[in-house]
Design an enzyme around this catalytic site. Structure first.
Site, PDB file in Angstrom:
ATOM      1  N   SER A 261      -1.223  -3.646  10.182  1.00  0.00           N
ATOM      2  CA  SER A 261      -0.893  -4.510   9.052  1.00  0.00           C
ATOM      3  C   SER A 261       0.346  -5.346   9.355  1.00  0.00           C
ATOM      4  CB  SER A 261      -0.650  -3.650   7.817  1.00  0.00           C
ATOM      5  OG  SER A 261      -1.806  -2.876   7.561  1.00  0.00           O
ATOM      6  N   ALA A 262       0.275  -6.626   9.002  1.00  0.00           N
ATOM      7  CA  ALA A 262       1.365  -7.583   9.200  1.00  0.00           C
ATOM      8  C   ALA A 262       1.791  -7.684  10.677  1.00  0.00           C
ATOM      9  CB  ALA A 262       2.566  -7.253   8.305  1.00  0.00           C
ATOM     10  N   CYS A 263       0.820  -7.620  11.583  1.00  0.00           N
ATOM     11  CA  CYS A 263       1.116  -7.757  13.012  1.00  0.00           C
ATOM     12  C   CYS A 263       0.348  -8.888  13.671  1.00  0.00           C
ATOM     13  CB  CYS A 263       0.868  -6.439  13.736  1.00  0.00           C
ATOM     14  SG  CYS A 263       2.091  -5.186  13.322  1.00  0.00           S
TER      15      CYS A 263
ATOM     16  N   HIS B 238     -10.368  -2.467  11.459  1.00  0.00           N
ATOM     17  CA  HIS B 238      -9.297  -3.311  10.945  1.00  0.00           C
ATOM     18  C   HIS B 238      -9.083  -4.442  11.957  1.00  0.00           C
ATOM     19  CE1 HIS B 238      -4.869  -3.418   9.284  1.00  0.00           C
ATOM     20  NE2 HIS B 238      -5.641  -4.293   8.687  1.00  0.00           N
TER      21      HIS B 238
ATOM     22  N   SER C 152       4.918 -10.414   0.323  1.00  0.00           N
ATOM     23  CA  SER C 152       4.256 -11.322  -0.621  1.00  0.00           C
ATOM     24  C   SER C 152       2.998 -11.879   0.051  1.00  0.00           C
ATOM     25  CB  SER C 152       5.201 -12.445  -1.049  1.00  0.00           C
ATOM     26  OG  SER C 152       5.787 -13.063   0.072  1.00  0.00           O
ATOM     27  N   ARG C 153       1.993 -12.176  -0.765  1.00  0.00           N
ATOM     28  CA  ARG C 153       0.664 -12.471  -0.206  1.00  0.00           C
ATOM     29  C   ARG C 153       0.018 -13.666  -0.885  1.00  0.00           C
ATOM     30  NH1 ARG C 153      -1.660  -8.849   3.980  1.00  0.00           N
ATOM     31  NH2 ARG C 153       0.048  -7.370   4.270  1.00  0.00           N
TER      32      ARG C 153
ATOM     33  N   ASN D 232      -0.435 -18.231  21.988  1.00  0.00           N
ATOM     34  CA  ASN D 232      -1.283 -17.076  22.311  1.00  0.00           C
ATOM     35  C   ASN D 232      -2.629 -17.520  22.881  1.00  0.00           C
ATOM     36  OD1 ASN D 232       0.700 -15.304  21.466  1.00  0.00           O
ATOM     37  ND2 ASN D 232      -0.063 -15.236  19.358  1.00  0.00           N
TER      38      ASN D 232
ATOM     39  N   TYR E 269      -1.543  -3.488  -6.933  1.00  0.00           N
ATOM     40  CA  TYR E 269      -1.298  -4.209  -5.674  1.00  0.00           C
ATOM     41  C   TYR E 269      -2.569  -4.238  -4.814  1.00  0.00           C
ATOM     42  CZ  TYR E 269      -0.282  -5.184  -0.867  1.00  0.00           C
ATOM     43  OH  TYR E 269      -0.359  -5.719   0.387  1.00  0.00           O
ATOM     44  N   GLY E 270      -2.867  -5.390  -4.248  1.00  0.00           N
ATOM     45  CA  GLY E 270      -4.043  -5.679  -3.413  1.00  0.00           C
ATOM     46  C   GLY E 270      -4.711  -4.496  -2.741  1.00  0.00           C
ATOM     47  N   GLY E 271      -4.123  -4.036  -1.637  1.00  0.00           N
ATOM     48  CA  GLY E 271      -4.781  -3.011  -0.832  1.00  0.00           C
ATOM     49  C   GLY E 271      -5.078  -1.728  -1.589  1.00  0.00           C
TER      50      GLY E 271
ATOM     51  N   ASP F  26      -9.333  -9.834   8.819  1.00  0.00           N
ATOM     52  CA  ASP F  26      -8.799  -8.493   8.543  1.00  0.00           C
ATOM     53  C   ASP F  26      -9.781  -7.358   8.850  1.00  0.00           C
ATOM     54  OD1 ASP F  26      -6.482  -7.028   7.539  1.00  0.00           O
ATOM     55  OD2 ASP F  26      -7.708  -6.494   5.809  1.00  0.00           O
TER      56      ASP F  26
ATOM     57  N   THR G  59      -4.188 -12.495  10.865  1.00  0.00           N
ATOM     58  CA  THR G  59      -4.474 -13.764  10.191  1.00  0.00           C
ATOM     59  C   THR G  59      -4.005 -14.921  11.064  1.00  0.00           C
ATOM     60  OG1 THR G  59      -4.205 -12.673   8.062  1.00  0.00           O
ATOM     61  CG2 THR G  59      -4.094 -15.077   8.077  1.00  0.00           C
TER      62      THR G  59
ATOM     63  N   ARG H 242       0.844  -1.192   0.000  1.00  0.00           N
ATOM     64  CA  ARG H 242       0.000   0.000   0.000  1.00  0.00           C
ATOM     65  C   ARG H 242       0.882   1.246   0.000  1.00  0.00           C
ATOM     66  NH1 ARG H 242      -1.808   0.821   4.357  1.00  0.00           N
ATOM     67  NH2 ARG H 242      -1.084  -1.008   5.477  1.00  0.00           N
TER      68      ARG H 242
HETATM   69  P1  GTP Z   1      -2.476  -7.647   7.320  1.00  0.00           P
HETATM   70  O1  GTP Z   1      -2.999  -8.698   6.395  1.00  0.00           O
HETATM   71  O2  GTP Z   1      -1.345  -6.872   6.728  1.00  0.00           O
HETATM   72  O3  GTP Z   1      -3.523  -6.742   7.869  1.00  0.00           O
HETATM   73  O4  GTP Z   1      -1.747  -8.375   8.532  1.00  0.00           O
HETATM   74  P2  GTP Z   1      -2.108  -9.381   9.711  1.00  0.00           P
HETATM   75  O5  GTP Z   1      -2.337  -8.592  10.949  1.00  0.00           O
HETATM   76  O6  GTP Z   1      -3.160 -10.360   9.307  1.00  0.00           O
HETATM   77  O7  GTP Z   1      -0.719 -10.108   9.896  1.00  0.00           O
HETATM   78  P3  GTP Z   1      -0.279 -11.640   9.899  1.00  0.00           P
HETATM   79  O8  GTP Z   1      -1.100 -12.506  10.808  1.00  0.00           O
HETATM   80  O9  GTP Z   1      -0.184 -12.078   8.496  1.00  0.00           O
HETATM   81  O10 GTP Z   1       1.175 -11.540  10.559  1.00  0.00           O
HETATM   82  C1  GTP Z   1       2.246 -11.078   9.888  1.00  0.00           C
HETATM   83  C2  GTP Z   1       3.554 -11.283  10.600  1.00  0.00           C
HETATM   84  O11 GTP Z   1       3.448 -11.346  12.015  1.00  0.00           O
HETATM   85  C3  GTP Z   1       4.244 -12.557  10.145  1.00  0.00           C
HETATM   86  O12 GTP Z   1       5.583 -12.252   9.906  1.00  0.00           O
HETATM   87  C4  GTP Z   1       4.093 -13.475  11.340  1.00  0.00           C
HETATM   88  O13 GTP Z   1       5.099 -14.416  11.387  1.00  0.00           O
HETATM   89  C5  GTP Z   1       4.141 -12.493  12.508  1.00  0.00           C
HETATM   90  N1  GTP Z   1       3.410 -13.007  13.697  1.00  0.00           N
HETATM   91  C6  GTP Z   1       2.100 -13.310  13.776  1.00  0.00           C
HETATM   92  N2  GTP Z   1       1.767 -13.764  14.998  1.00  0.00           N
HETATM   93  C7  GTP Z   1       2.912 -13.753  15.733  1.00  0.00           C
HETATM   94  C8  GTP Z   1       3.232 -14.093  17.096  1.00  0.00           C
HETATM   95  O14 GTP Z   1       2.393 -14.501  17.884  1.00  0.00           O
HETATM   96  N3  GTP Z   1       4.527 -13.900  17.479  1.00  0.00           N
HETATM   97  C9  GTP Z   1       5.479 -13.442  16.626  1.00  0.00           C
HETATM   98  N4  GTP Z   1       6.727 -13.289  17.096  1.00  0.00           N
HETATM   99  N5  GTP Z   1       5.223 -13.114  15.345  1.00  0.00           N
HETATM  100  C10 GTP Z   1       3.961 -13.261  14.901  1.00  0.00           C
HETATM  101  C1  SPV Z   2      -2.944  -4.515   5.164  1.00  0.00           C
HETATM  102  O1  SPV Z   2      -1.952  -3.919   4.687  1.00  0.00           O
HETATM  103  O2  SPV Z   2      -3.446  -4.205   6.262  1.00  0.00           O
HETATM  104  C2  SPV Z   2      -3.548  -5.655   4.440  1.00  0.00           C
HETATM  105  C3  SPV Z   2      -3.050  -5.957   3.113  1.00  0.00           C
HETATM  106  O3  SPV Z   2      -4.456  -6.285   4.945  1.00  0.00           O
HETATM  107  S1  SPV Z   2      -3.738  -4.894   1.917  1.00  0.00           S
HETATM  108  O4  SPV Z   2      -5.052  -5.420   1.530  1.00  0.00           O
HETATM  109  O5  SPV Z   2      -2.845  -4.899   0.767  1.00  0.00           O
HETATM  110  O6  SPV Z   2      -3.876  -3.566   2.440  1.00  0.00           O
HETATM  111 MN    MN Z   3      -5.026  -5.507   6.931  1.00  0.00          MN
END
Ligand code: GTP
Ligand code: SPV
Ligand code: MN
Length: 591
Positions: A257-259, A235, A375-376, A503, A206-208, A284, A262, A78
């Site tokens: 995002s990415a925290c 979110h 990558s997704r 967790n 790109y997706g988002g 999400d 999922t 994004r």
């Molecule tokens: P978006 O799709 O971007 O909104 O992200 P999301 O919040 O769904 O993130 P996702 O679950 O894909 O997590 C992304 C990153 O967090 C990956 O690199 C995982 O390995 C890391 N991660 C997720 N859960 C944990 C956890 O409990 N501990 C640690 N150390 N890392 C984690």
């Molecule tokens: C985010 O970035 O929070 C996502 C991926 O869930 S995207 O749909 O590309 O924004």
């Molecule tokens: Mn997201």
């Protein structure tokens, strides 16, 4: 598809026909294709995408029904600096959004879109955000010249003629226009016109940025509509916790995002938690509205997952490994010679040789990553082995707990609970997180990301906090609010908490708190578990001392934290609810 189906609308809705006609005149595509969402159509579109080189069919023995896509290397995440909220007054968009006056932005985008689909097909993509028949469900129509977008929207939304059926002859739909142009960052804009229920996105694939039902409609426009209509667009993942006795508790959680959304939404409890199950409702986005029984109900408006690939393996997320083993589109991972995919953190050894996400030769000696960190996978939720049947329930699920959480190496304990709703809103509003690869720029830096909505709030953030505080009056049985941090590190830079399936221990404490079954200790920042109320059974080698290190509240760190929170509050001062200022004062008085 045959020439006859091209150009034949599958709706008689006059507003839709007129709008599509206007866009066709503007963009001048060679042909127009109206999507019906059928299986036959998907098959034909996949074949066409392969023929055009947009997708590569992956090894059907290893990955049946899976396809590979490589984006332009300049277009992998994004772009927040190119994302605009175009309201009449800048103040409505607020200091956390980029703003341009609607008429200026429309003029700029019309100029870029004009004639841009010459030689191309314009696809009309009607879709629903939400289960059919839900009062919360919204209709969107995306006009796009990207077959990758059409195929992705077919997974991520309930796409096809059913959306026209729900719309009928009305004009209550989101107008989305997406033009790829030449996919150049200088001509990339993701523009929202909340007052017109319109989104225009150009210059990206790109997706988002381009799956307009997702961040654009379901979050930015959604949050704007939610404030007017009395609901919340967040979110957040939504999960159901099933206890061994069959009791089900529903939780929504906002992480940036990415925290980890999922991962948490699909988590499998560790062996010590025999009989416990986690069911996924969404990974999400959550739309939440008070129900007639006084509880807060949530639906997942999406129908698929657009998830982070790197780090996904049979230990971290076994359900996701099953989910993406078939009928999945992979974007920007590495491609092996036998048409399999690979990424950093996948099970097993790295391939001896493969093509990286850019298409360059890669070996384990290469310095660069094989898969892009952002990558997704794009996979239908129906393929999730732990999909909750409630994901298709038009009423949604009653939420007992809301969790906020960021990615923080220090300061923030593993888990704590707010004293009450307003204090919980304060915890969400002051959330900080280290930036990730999901957005362009700044990875690793801590920034304030209120409720994980900084990039997604479609109006003034101060008004958004006010809306959250006011919602309390409409919810007789409000969810309890918690804060978590899976990412705290020790002095050597190692994670203090094993995370992922473990967790479940935090989730169980949260569930028990919601049902009045677990003890907690009062601290200046909120209620915290003690080693007696928090289940550490079956976590060999993990000591009470380590737990205390994870939960430690360091005065020095908290002084710094409160100062950083203040920066956001100063930015928002003119619209900041005074309740949040009082919460800050109370926190300072307690420490
Ligand atoms: P978006 O799709 O971007 O909104 O992200 P999301 O919040 O769904 O993130 P996702 O679950 O894909 O997590 C992304 C990153 O967090 C990956 O690199 C995982 O390995 C890391 N991660 C997720 N859960 C944990 C956890 O409990 N501990 C640690 N150390 N890392 C984690
Ligand atoms: C985010 O970035 O929070 C996502 C991926 O869930 S995207 O749909 O590309 O924004
Ligand atoms: Mn997201």
């Amino acid at each position: 598809m045959t020439k006859e189906t091209l150009g034949r609308p599958n709706t008689s809705n006059k507003t839709v026909l007129k709008w599509v006609d206007e866009i066709v005149k503007l963009c001048k595509p060679d042909q127009v294709y109206w999507c019906d969402g059928s299986k036959a159509e998907r098959k034909a579109l996949l074949a066409e995408a392969v023929e055009k080189g947009v997708l590569i069919k992956l090894n059907p023995k290893k990955l049946p029904g899976c396809y590979y896509h490589r984006s332009n290397p300049n277009d992998v995440a994004r772009v927040e600096q190119a994302t605009f909220i175009c309201t009449e007054n800048q103040d409505e968009a607020g200091p956390t959004n980029n703003w341009m006056a609607p008429k200026d932005m429309y003029a700029k985008l019309r100029g870029l879109a004009a004639g841009s689909m010459r030689g191309r097909t314009l696809y009309v993509v009607p879709y629903l955000m939400g289960p059919p028949g839900s009062p919360l469900t919204k209709v969107g129509i995306e006009l796009t010249d990207s077959i990758y977008v059409v195929l992705s929207m077919g997974v991520m939304t309930r796409m096809g003629t059913l959306a026209f059926e729900q719309l009928g002859e009305g004009d209550g739909f989101n107008r989305g226009l997406h033009c790829m142009l030449d996919v150049h960052p200088d001509r990339r804009y993701i523009a929202h016109f909340p007052q017109d229920n319109t989104v225009i996105s150009v210059g990206s694939n790109y997706g988002g940025n381009v799956l307009l039902g997702k961040k654009c409609l379901a979050l930015r426009i959604g949050s704007y509509l939610g404030r007017q209509e009395g609901w919340l667009a967040e979110h957040m993942l939504i999960l159901g916790v099933e206890a061994p006795n069959g009791e089900k508790t529903y939780i929504a959680a906002a992480f940036p995002s990415a925290c980890g959304k999922t991962n948490l939404a699909m988590m499998i409890p560790p062996p010590a938690f025999k009989g416990w199950k986690i069911w996924t409702i969404g990974d999400d986005i959550a739309w939440m509205k008070p129900g007639p029984d006084g509880r807060l109900y949530a639906i997942n408006p999406e129908a698929g997952y657009f998830g982070v690939v790197p780090g996904t393996n049979s230990k971290s997320n076994p359900n996701a490994m099953q989910l993406i083993s078939h009928d999945t589109i992979y974007t920007n991972v590495a491609l092996t010679p036998d048409l399999d995919v690979w990424w950093e953190g996948k099970d097993g050894p790295a391939p001896k040789e493969c093509l990286d996400w850019r298409g360059n030769k890669w070996t384990p000696e290469s310095k660069e990553k094989a898969a892009h960190p952002n990558s997704r996978f794009t996979a239908p939720m129906a393929n999730n082995p732990m999909l909750a049947p409630e994901a298709n329930d038009p009423h949604g699920v009653p939420i007992s707990a809301i969790i906020f959480g960021g990615r923080r190496s220090d300061t923030i304990p593993l888990v704590f609970q707010s004293f009450n709703w307003v204090h919980g809103v304060y915890l969400g509003a002051t959330m900080g997180s280290e930036m990730t690869a999901a957005a362009v720029g700044g990875a690793g830096q801590v920034r304030r990301d209120p409720m994980a909505m900084l990039p997604f709030c479609g109006y003034n953030m101060g008004d958004y906090f006010r809306h959250w505080i006011n919602m309390r009056k409409h919810i007789k049985y409000p969810p309890r609010i918690f804060h978590v941090n899976w990412f705290r590190k020790n002095a050597q830079g190692h994670f203090l908490w094993p995370g992922f399936g473990e967790n479940m221990r935090v989730i169980k404490w949260i569930v028990d708190r919601c049902h009045g079954r677990a003890d907690a200790d009062e601290t200046p920042i909120g209620w915290v578990p003690n080693p007696k109320s928090f289940d550490l059974n079956g976590l060999p080698g993990f000591t009470v001392e380590q737990f205390e290190q994870l939960q430690a509240i360091n005065e020095e760190e908290w002084r710094r934290e409160v100062l950083m929170q203040d920066e956001l509050f100063m930015k928002l001062h003119s619209r900041l609810p005074k309740e949040l200022i009082f919460q800050r004062e109370l926190l300072l008085a307690r420490t």
